[in-house]
Enzyme design. Sequence first.
Site, PDB file in Angstrom:
ATOM      1  N   LYS A  22       1.056  -1.351  -0.407  1.00  0.00           N
ATOM      2  CA  LYS A  22       0.015  -0.242   0.062  1.00  0.00           C
ATOM      3  C   LYS A  22       1.234   1.126   0.195  1.00  0.00           C
ATOM      4  O   LYS A  22       0.671   2.463  -0.765  1.00  0.00           O
ATOM      5  CB  LYS A  22      -0.893   0.452   1.368  1.00  0.00           C
ATOM      6  CG  LYS A  22      -1.474   1.558   1.730  1.00  0.00           C
ATOM      7  CD  LYS A  22      -2.347   1.709   2.415  1.00  0.00           C
ATOM      8  CE  LYS A  22      -2.121   1.648   4.683  1.00  0.00           C
ATOM      9  NZ  LYS A  22      -1.105   2.854   4.581  1.00  0.00           N
ATOM     10  N   ASN A  23       1.699   1.756   1.008  1.00  0.00           N
ATOM     11  CA  ASN A  23       2.926   2.629   1.111  1.00  0.00           C
ATOM     12  C   ASN A  23       3.762   2.647   0.072  1.00  0.00           C
ATOM     13  O   ASN A  23       4.080   3.764   0.128  1.00  0.00           O
ATOM     14  CB  ASN A  23       3.155   2.544   2.133  1.00  0.00           C
ATOM     15  CG  ASN A  23       2.986   2.696   3.692  1.00  0.00           C
ATOM     16  OD1 ASN A  23       1.115   3.289   3.150  1.00  0.00           O
ATOM     17  ND2 ASN A  23       2.910   2.120   4.955  1.00  0.00           N
ATOM     18  N   CYS A 116      -4.873  12.751  12.739  1.00  0.00           N
ATOM     19  CA  CYS A 116      -4.577  11.729  12.468  1.00  0.00           C
ATOM     20  C   CYS A 116      -5.767  10.646  13.832  1.00  0.00           C
ATOM     21  O   CYS A 116      -6.126  10.761  14.731  1.00  0.00           O
ATOM     22  CB  CYS A 116      -3.526  11.186  12.087  1.00  0.00           C
ATOM     23  SG  CYS A 116      -2.966   9.681  12.394  1.00  0.00           S
ATOM     24  N   ARG A 121       0.524  15.074  13.188  1.00  0.00           N
ATOM     25  CA  ARG A 121       1.153  13.889  12.197  1.00  0.00           C
ATOM     26  C   ARG A 121       0.907  15.733  11.681  1.00  0.00           C
ATOM     27  O   ARG A 121       0.888  15.999  10.260  1.00  0.00           O
ATOM     28  CB  ARG A 121       0.478  13.102  11.812  1.00  0.00           C
ATOM     29  CG  ARG A 121       0.376  11.281  12.044  1.00  0.00           C
ATOM     30  CD  ARG A 121       0.007  10.997  11.722  1.00  0.00           C
ATOM     31  NE  ARG A 121       0.147   9.820  10.995  1.00  0.00           N
ATOM     32  CZ  ARG A 121       0.075   8.871   9.769  1.00  0.00           C
ATOM     33  NH1 ARG A 121      -0.842   8.386   9.456  1.00  0.00           N
ATOM     34  NH2 ARG A 121       0.984   9.474   8.736  1.00  0.00           N
ATOM     35  N   ASP A 310       4.499   0.922  12.432  1.00  0.00           N
ATOM     36  CA  ASP A 310       3.135   0.511  11.999  1.00  0.00           C
ATOM     37  C   ASP A 310       3.618  -1.323  12.148  1.00  0.00           C
ATOM     38  O   ASP A 310       2.000  -2.284  11.621  1.00  0.00           O
ATOM     39  CB  ASP A 310       3.740   0.532  10.124  1.00  0.00           C
ATOM     40  CG  ASP A 310       3.237   1.588   9.144  1.00  0.00           C
ATOM     41  OD1 ASP A 310       3.245   1.571   8.587  1.00  0.00           O
ATOM     42  OD2 ASP A 310       3.437   2.593  10.026  1.00  0.00           O
ATOM     43  N   ARG A 402      -8.217  -0.396   5.033  1.00  0.00           N
ATOM     44  CA  ARG A 402      -7.550   0.665   3.751  1.00  0.00           C
ATOM     45  C   ARG A 402      -6.623   0.094   4.050  1.00  0.00           C
ATOM     46  O   ARG A 402      -5.960   0.231   2.601  1.00  0.00           O
ATOM     47  CB  ARG A 402      -7.155   1.604   5.452  1.00  0.00           C
ATOM     48  CG  ARG A 402      -8.054   1.795   5.215  1.00  0.00           C
ATOM     49  CD  ARG A 402      -7.786   3.444   6.162  1.00  0.00           C
ATOM     50  NE  ARG A 402      -6.954   4.432   5.215  1.00  0.00           N
ATOM     51  CZ  ARG A 402      -6.591   5.196   5.744  1.00  0.00           C
ATOM     52  NH1 ARG A 402      -6.709   6.009   7.195  1.00  0.00           N
ATOM     53  NH2 ARG A 402      -5.966   5.627   5.134  1.00  0.00           N
TER      54      ARG A 402
HETATM   55  C1  EPZ Z   1       4.202   6.631   6.188  1.00  0.00           C
HETATM   56  O1  EPZ Z   1       3.864   7.443   7.093  1.00  0.00           O
HETATM   57  C2  EPZ Z   1       3.395   5.806   6.414  1.00  0.00           C
HETATM   58  N1  EPZ Z   1       2.151   6.260   5.504  1.00  0.00           N
HETATM   59  C3  EPZ Z   1       3.008   5.341   8.422  1.00  0.00           C
HETATM   60  O2  EPZ Z   1       1.980   4.641   7.914  1.00  0.00           O
HETATM   61  C4  EPZ Z   1       3.959   5.028   8.182  1.00  0.00           C
HETATM   62  O3  EPZ Z   1       4.110   5.187   9.837  1.00  0.00           O
HETATM   63  C5  EPZ Z   1       4.942   6.293   8.531  1.00  0.00           C
HETATM   64  O4  EPZ Z   1       5.315   6.843   7.101  1.00  0.00           O
HETATM   65  C6  EPZ Z   1       6.302   5.753   9.350  1.00  0.00           C
HETATM   66  O5  EPZ Z   1       6.706   4.845   9.047  1.00  0.00           O
HETATM   67  C7  EPZ Z   1       2.036   5.617   3.753  1.00  0.00           C
HETATM   68  O6  EPZ Z   1       3.700   5.812   3.624  1.00  0.00           O
HETATM   69  C8  EPZ Z   1       0.645   6.373   3.279  1.00  0.00           C
HETATM   70  P1  EPZ Z   1       6.499  10.451   8.398  1.00  0.00           P
HETATM   71  P2  EPZ Z   1       4.441   9.584   7.121  1.00  0.00           P
HETATM   72  O7  EPZ Z   1       6.192  11.852   7.218  1.00  0.00           O
HETATM   73  O8  EPZ Z   1       4.421   9.805   5.624  1.00  0.00           O
HETATM   74  C9  EPZ Z   1       7.484  13.060  11.109  1.00  0.00           C
HETATM   75  C10 EPZ Z   1       0.437   2.788   7.988  1.00  0.00           C
HETATM   76  O9  EPZ Z   1       0.170   1.944   9.092  1.00  0.00           O
HETATM   77  N2  EPZ Z   1       7.017  14.544  10.548  1.00  0.00           N
HETATM   78  O10 EPZ Z   1       7.747   9.260   7.699  1.00  0.00           O
HETATM   79  O11 EPZ Z   1       3.292  10.490   6.938  1.00  0.00           O
HETATM   80  C11 EPZ Z   1       6.217  12.886  11.969  1.00  0.00           C
HETATM   81  O12 EPZ Z   1       5.736  13.706  13.365  1.00  0.00           O
HETATM   82  C12 EPZ Z   1       0.568   4.472   8.074  1.00  0.00           C
HETATM   83  O13 EPZ Z   1       0.033   1.861   6.119  1.00  0.00           O
HETATM   84  C13 EPZ Z   1       7.760  15.860  11.445  1.00  0.00           C
HETATM   85  O14 EPZ Z   1       7.356  16.583  12.335  1.00  0.00           O
HETATM   86  O15 EPZ Z   1       5.507   9.561   8.031  1.00  0.00           O
HETATM   87  C14 EPZ Z   1       7.155  11.148  12.351  1.00  0.00           C
HETATM   88  O16 EPZ Z   1       7.173  11.407  13.923  1.00  0.00           O
HETATM   89  C15 EPZ Z   1       0.081   5.172   9.252  1.00  0.00           C
HETATM   90  N3  EPZ Z   1       6.779  17.091  10.122  1.00  0.00           N
HETATM   91  C16 EPZ Z   1       8.161  10.915  11.228  1.00  0.00           C
HETATM   92  O17 EPZ Z   1       8.308  12.869  11.188  1.00  0.00           O
HETATM   93  C17 EPZ Z   1       6.514  16.770   8.668  1.00  0.00           C
HETATM   94  O18 EPZ Z   1       5.882  17.854   7.756  1.00  0.00           O
HETATM   95  C18 EPZ Z   1       7.834  10.307  10.451  1.00  0.00           C
HETATM   96  O19 EPZ Z   1       6.413  10.163  10.213  1.00  0.00           O
HETATM   97  C19 EPZ Z   1       6.317  15.324   8.135  1.00  0.00           C
HETATM   98  C20 EPZ Z   1       6.453  14.056   9.426  1.00  0.00           C
END
Ligand code: EPZ
Length: 433
Positions: A22-23, A116, A121, A310, A402
């Site tokens: 999915k991701n 979320c 997030r 995850d 999802r």
């Molecule tokens: C991706 O989300 C995945 N989603 C998530 O999977 C997964 O949990 C996450 O990466 C972490 O591995 C998809 O790929 C669609 P991040 P994403 O930006 O991109 C911080 C699932 O269950 N951050 O890598 O939103 C954030 O708060 C989903 O399939 C900022 O601070 O995650 C977090 O602590 C849930 N500012 C860290 O970075 C930003 O602008 C990592 O988040 C963006 C992120």
Amino acid sequence: MEKLVITGGNALRGTLPISASKNAALPLMAAAILGPGTCRLGRIPQLRDITTFSHVLRIAGAEVSREGDGLLIDASRINFPEAPYELVKKMRASFYMLGALLGRCGRARVSLPGGCAWGPRPVNLHIDGMKALGATIDLEEGYVVASAPNGRLHGGTIVLQPSSVGATVNLLLAASTARGGSRIENAAIEPDVVVFCEMLQAMGARLHGTGTRTIEIEGVPLLRPATFANCPDRIELGTFMIAAAIAGIPEKPVTLTGARADHLGQDFMGAFLRTGARFEIADDKILIIPPEVLTPVSIVTAIYPGFPTDLQAQWTVLLACCEGTATVTDQVYGDRFNHIPELARMGIEVRVNGNTVTVAGGTKLKGARVMSTDLRASVSLVLAAMVAEGTTHVGRIYHLDRGYERLEDKLSTCGIDIRREAYDEFAAPEVPA
Ligand code: EPZ
């Protein structure tokens, strides 16, 4: 509304196929916008998130249709560079449209993702990165309104702190067609991102350093359509490995097919082996041999190649099946624990303290009526139900749909007593006669 009804106690045995990721699928779909013409994407799973994102692409002007196990995306006419709140709120990865529409059209109006299931997030890294590429950004009624000077972004240098999957994807979408060179430092190196970069390169993007923390991009005016196959879902793989460890039997190992064991990272594979479970890898098949007794192993999540956030909810259920106490600490999302109160209703001895959950194994889980709160929480309830005494009703499984393709079909084929039922969430409870 639908629920899964699971009666625990059956052994998991046989073969479980791993569906496509999915991701990784979502960034591949967003990339298709960058080139006029038709992209042919193979191995796109049938999931709610894919359906939602297909609608998002159609609103922008693309034609999206199913072909075999994948999608045809004709992005010849992207004439409405917007992503509406109604869809973005359902699937936050729709925010990838910011980079895709800026990269294709030089402007975008995309809803902020909003909250979320487990708390804030942020998308600050996405926004700041787009500004570094020259975009002007305004916030109007919950929408990010972005535009590139003279219709095309320019190159720039972006440092991601913390490293972010979503921000890396979004900024690569925007930088691939910017005028000049860009550099993303502390980029995400998750397999989903590497596969996405390979598709961008197949479309003519000029990237160097994919899979490393520093990616260099030389922008080109437009990308061309490509035919590209997605990779397997590493989080489903980890989920099924945990399922086999807690519900499998040593004399009849479970086989997982269509898998990429190298996509899970050493932290997870090492923790898995320390429980006493074993696995044998042969090409894209992984044989899982559970131990007679599971050893509790504490984990701490981290960005790839660390233990995936995850999989922390699923690991909590594994710890409940061990003799002894261990902890799960989530350093990526410090408040991703909405599944804990539901698991506690099934008898798991569990305590949350900040971003750490302490699990005292050895208690017998009992079936109960429980409610999904987010995608991975939902599947952890299914895992608990598989090993619980009695019957569990897992409600609101639209969360599960999802990200897990045909889960009940896969599990029932492997011996689990599980079925999907419609129900009325607001029906008055039966009053005993
Ligand atoms: C991706 O989300 C995945 N989603 C998530 O999977 C997964 O949990 C996450 O990466 C972490 O591995 C998809 O790929 C669609 P991040 P994403 O930006 O991109 C911080 C699932 O269950 N951050 O890598 O939103 C954030 O708060 C989903 O399939 C900022 O601070 O995650 C977090 O602590 C849930 N500012 C860290 O970075 C930003 O602008 C990592 O988040 C963006 C992120």
